[in-house]
Design a protein around this motif. Structure first.
Motif, PDB file in Angstrom:
ATOM      1  N   PHE A  69       0.843  -1.186   0.000  1.00 17.91           N
ATOM      2  CA  PHE A  69       0.000   0.000   0.000  1.00 17.91           C
ATOM      3  C   PHE A  69       0.880   1.238   0.000  1.00 17.91           C
ATOM      4  CE2 PHE A  69      -3.377  -2.846   1.381  1.00 17.91           C
ATOM      5  CZ  PHE A  69      -4.498  -2.273   0.794  1.00 17.91           C
ATOM      6  N   GLY A  70       0.302   2.363  -0.432  1.00 21.98           N
ATOM      7  CA  GLY A  70       0.987   3.646  -0.385  1.00 21.98           C
ATOM      8  C   GLY A  70       0.531   4.435   0.825  1.00 21.98           C
ATOM      9  N   SER A  71       0.246   5.700   0.607  1.00 24.33           N
ATOM     10  CA  SER A  71      -0.084   6.591   1.726  1.00 24.33           C
ATOM     11  C   SER A  71      -1.519   6.450   2.211  1.00 24.33           C
ATOM     12  CB  SER A  71       0.166   8.046   1.308  1.00 24.33           C
ATOM     13  OG  SER A  71      -0.641   8.377   0.188  1.00 24.33           O
ATOM     14  N   SER A  72      -2.357   5.723   1.473  1.00 23.20           N
ATOM     15  CA  SER A  72      -3.763   5.572   1.851  1.00 23.20           C
ATOM     16  C   SER A  72      -4.251   4.182   1.449  1.00 23.20           C
ATOM     17  CB  SER A  72      -4.620   6.638   1.152  1.00 23.20           C
ATOM     18  OG  SER A  72      -4.860   6.270  -0.197  1.00 23.20           O
ATOM     19  N   GLU A 113       6.656   7.500   6.426  1.00 24.84           N
ATOM     20  CA  GLU A 113       7.325   8.559   7.181  1.00 24.84           C
ATOM     21  C   GLU A 113       8.113   9.498   6.272  1.00 24.84           C
ATOM     22  OE1 GLU A 113       6.984   5.006   9.935  1.00 24.84           O
ATOM     23  OE2 GLU A 113       7.512   5.344   7.853  1.00 24.84           O
ATOM     24  N   HIS A 114       8.623   8.967   5.155  1.00 27.91           N
ATOM     25  CA  HIS A 114       9.502   9.760   4.288  1.00 27.91           C
ATOM     26  C   HIS A 114       8.973   9.906   2.860  1.00 27.91           C
ATOM     27  CE1 HIS A 114      12.424   9.555   7.539  1.00 27.91           C
ATOM     28  NE2 HIS A 114      12.183   8.268   7.609  1.00 27.91           N
ATOM     29  N   SER A 153      11.928  -0.332   7.927  1.00 22.99           N
ATOM     30  CA  SER A 153      11.530   0.060   9.273  1.00 22.99           C
ATOM     31  C   SER A 153      11.233   1.563   9.219  1.00 22.99           C
ATOM     32  CB  SER A 153      12.660  -0.253  10.264  1.00 22.99           C
ATOM     33  OG  SER A 153      13.710   0.696  10.130  1.00 22.99           O
ATOM     34  N   PRO A 154      10.897   2.205  10.326  1.00 25.27           N
ATOM     35  CA  PRO A 154      10.650   3.647  10.261  1.00 25.27           C
ATOM     36  C   PRO A 154      11.823   4.471   9.729  1.00 25.27           C
ATOM     37  CG  PRO A 154       9.691   2.774  12.262  1.00 25.27           C
ATOM     38  CD  PRO A 154      10.445   1.643  11.628  1.00 25.27           C
ATOM     39  N   THR A 155      13.071   4.037   9.943  1.00 26.92           N
ATOM     40  CA  THR A 155      14.212   4.845   9.476  1.00 26.92           C
ATOM     41  C   THR A 155      15.189   4.092   8.598  1.00 26.92           C
ATOM     42  OG1 THR A 155      15.625   4.313  11.394  1.00 26.92           O
ATOM     43  CG2 THR A 155      14.133   6.213  11.607  1.00 26.92           C
ATOM     44  N   LYS A 156      14.994   2.805   8.385  1.00 21.53           N
ATOM     45  CA  LYS A 156      15.968   2.015   7.633  1.00 21.53           C
ATOM     46  C   LYS A 156      15.272   1.179   6.572  1.00 21.53           C
ATOM     47  CE  LYS A 156      19.421   3.150  10.458  1.00 21.53           C
ATOM     48  NZ  LYS A 156      18.695   4.272  11.104  1.00 21.53           N
ATOM     49  N   VAL A 157      16.051   0.799   5.533  1.00 22.28           N
ATOM     50  CA  VAL A 157      15.585  -0.202   4.583  1.00 22.28           C
ATOM     51  C   VAL A 157      16.687  -1.244   4.444  1.00 22.28           C
ATOM     52  CG1 VAL A 157      16.368   1.095   2.532  1.00 22.28           C
ATOM     53  CG2 VAL A 157      14.587  -0.646   2.308  1.00 22.28           C
ATOM     54  N   ALA A 175      15.861  10.347   1.610  1.00 25.21           N
ATOM     55  CA  ALA A 175      14.856  11.392   1.388  1.00 25.21           C
ATOM     56  C   ALA A 175      15.514  12.743   1.191  1.00 25.21           C
ATOM     57  CB  ALA A 175      13.890  11.435   2.573  1.00 25.21           C
ATOM     58  N   SER A 176      16.554  13.024   1.957  1.00 21.71           N
ATOM     59  CA  SER A 176      17.267  14.292   1.829  1.00 21.71           C
ATOM     60  C   SER A 176      17.919  14.419   0.464  1.00 21.71           C
ATOM     61  CB  SER A 176      18.318  14.407   2.935  1.00 21.71           C
ATOM     62  OG  SER A 176      19.070  15.588   2.803  1.00 21.71           O
TER      63      SER A 176
END
Length: 354
Positions: A69-72, A113-114, A153-157, A175-176
């Protein structure tokens, strides 16, 4: 305490299931299923009823190897043998090509999150898409091997590849790099490079919901649990164990019959995890206590995919014939099944869970 219940979905895919994904948000208990029959199926679990209704099927040009899924609950992304990464508007059925790889696309993961979509292809590249800016071309990252499993995960792939290679990338850094006005001359470096704790080919990767680490599984009936933190103390905690094995009959020489561990999924609330294997079983594990909590009854064929709903109330189980006997005359038609288990309130609660 509500008892656990389990039911079989009435309209499953017609061929092998490649992946399962529950929707973000608990207001719609939607489930996506990708299949080798070239379709992605969308189901919704009916409130208070032991059934999942088929809302639609979205045909592709070739077998679909992964879906998320994406953002929704109305947005999905797919990866497949047609070498394309696609976005599906689940409300209209419209499909949009996000990018094209030069070989089949094995995995696709989305980071809410990103606002990043990451696809991994057998051409040994990652494509990192900024979904907040769909017109922006994806950033390409070269990999040292063919990817077989990816999880975020929230901050890693985490990317598991051939030759027991595991690369971990930092999502805020990716993301940056994509948010800059121009594409970076060099893609960001890996956050960590590791060698798998498992001696054989990786089949699945799943990340802990608390962002502390991940689990991997192999074709040789083993699971490894590791932590992201690179301190000596943290690395000393990692471990691996045997699972999804059955005793061979004495007349066949005894010993263990070893099955691949095809699927892993962490419980989003308690942090315990489920594993599914070629032996047709699903087991629940407490990663912290290093113990098996329970093993469910044997399913009719190999367990190919697993997914927990966002609230942890449901576990989806994809069952189909495995490829243990080769590809000749293979058919999942009529034998592909999808089960939904409604967990009891403390069924997935580990020893140290609050």
């Amino acid at each position: 305490m509500a008892p656990a219940t389990q039911f079989e979905v009435a309209q499953p895919p017609k061929d092998a299931i490649s992946s399962l994904a529950f929707a973000p948000g608990a207001e719609k208990r939607r489930l996506l299923v990708s299949s080798w029959d070239r379709n992605v199926y969308l189901y919704e679990i009916a409130n208070g009823a032991e059934e999942a209704n088929l809302l639609g099927a979205f045909e592709h040009r070739a077998p679909v190897l992964d879906v998320c899924f994406g953002s929704s609950p109305d947005e999905a992304f797919t990866a497949g043998l047609d070498r394309q990464v696609k976005r599906i508007d689940l409300s209209t059925g419209e499909q949009t090509v996000m990018s094209r790889h030069s070989e089949a696309v094995r995995c696709v993961v989305y980071s809410a999150e990103h606002s990043l979509l990451i696809s991994a292809s057998w051409d040994s590249t990652l494509h990192v898409h900024n979904t907040a800016n769909p017109s922006q071309p994806p950033m390409t990252i070269q990999l040292p091997g063919k990817p077989h499993a990816v999880a975020a995960s929230p901050t890693k792939v985490v990317v598991a590849m051939t030759a027991r290679l595991v690369h971990i990338y930092d999502l805020p850094t990716l993301a940056s790099a994509l948010s800059s006005s121009s594409q970076p001359a060099q893609p960001p470096q890996t956050w960590q490079q590791r060698e798998s704790s498992l001696k054989f080919l990786t089949r699945a990767v799943a990340c802990m919901p608390n962002d502390a680490g991940y689990a991997t599984s192999s074709i040789e009936g083993r699971v490894a649990v590791e932590w992201f933190e690179d301190s000596a103390e943290s690395q000393a905690r990692k471990y691996a164990f045997k699972c999804h094995r059955q005793a061979a009959p004495e007349e066949e020489g005894g010993g263990d019959v070893v099955y691949p561990v095809n699927a892993l999924a962490f419980h989003p609330v308690y942090g315990t995890f489920a594993s599914g294997g070629g032996d047709g079983t699903v087991a629940l594990w407490d990663a912290e206590a290093k113990r098996r909590m329970r093993q469910y009854q044997k399913f009719p064929d190999s367990v190919a995919a697993l997914a927990f709903s966002l609230d942890g109330k449901y576990l989806a189980i994809g069952v189909c014939p495995g490829f243990e006997t080769g590809m000749e005359d293979y058919s999942g038609e009529g034998r592909t099944k999808l089960f939904i288990r409604e967990l009891g309130e403390t069924e997935a609660k580990g020893k140290g869970s609050k």
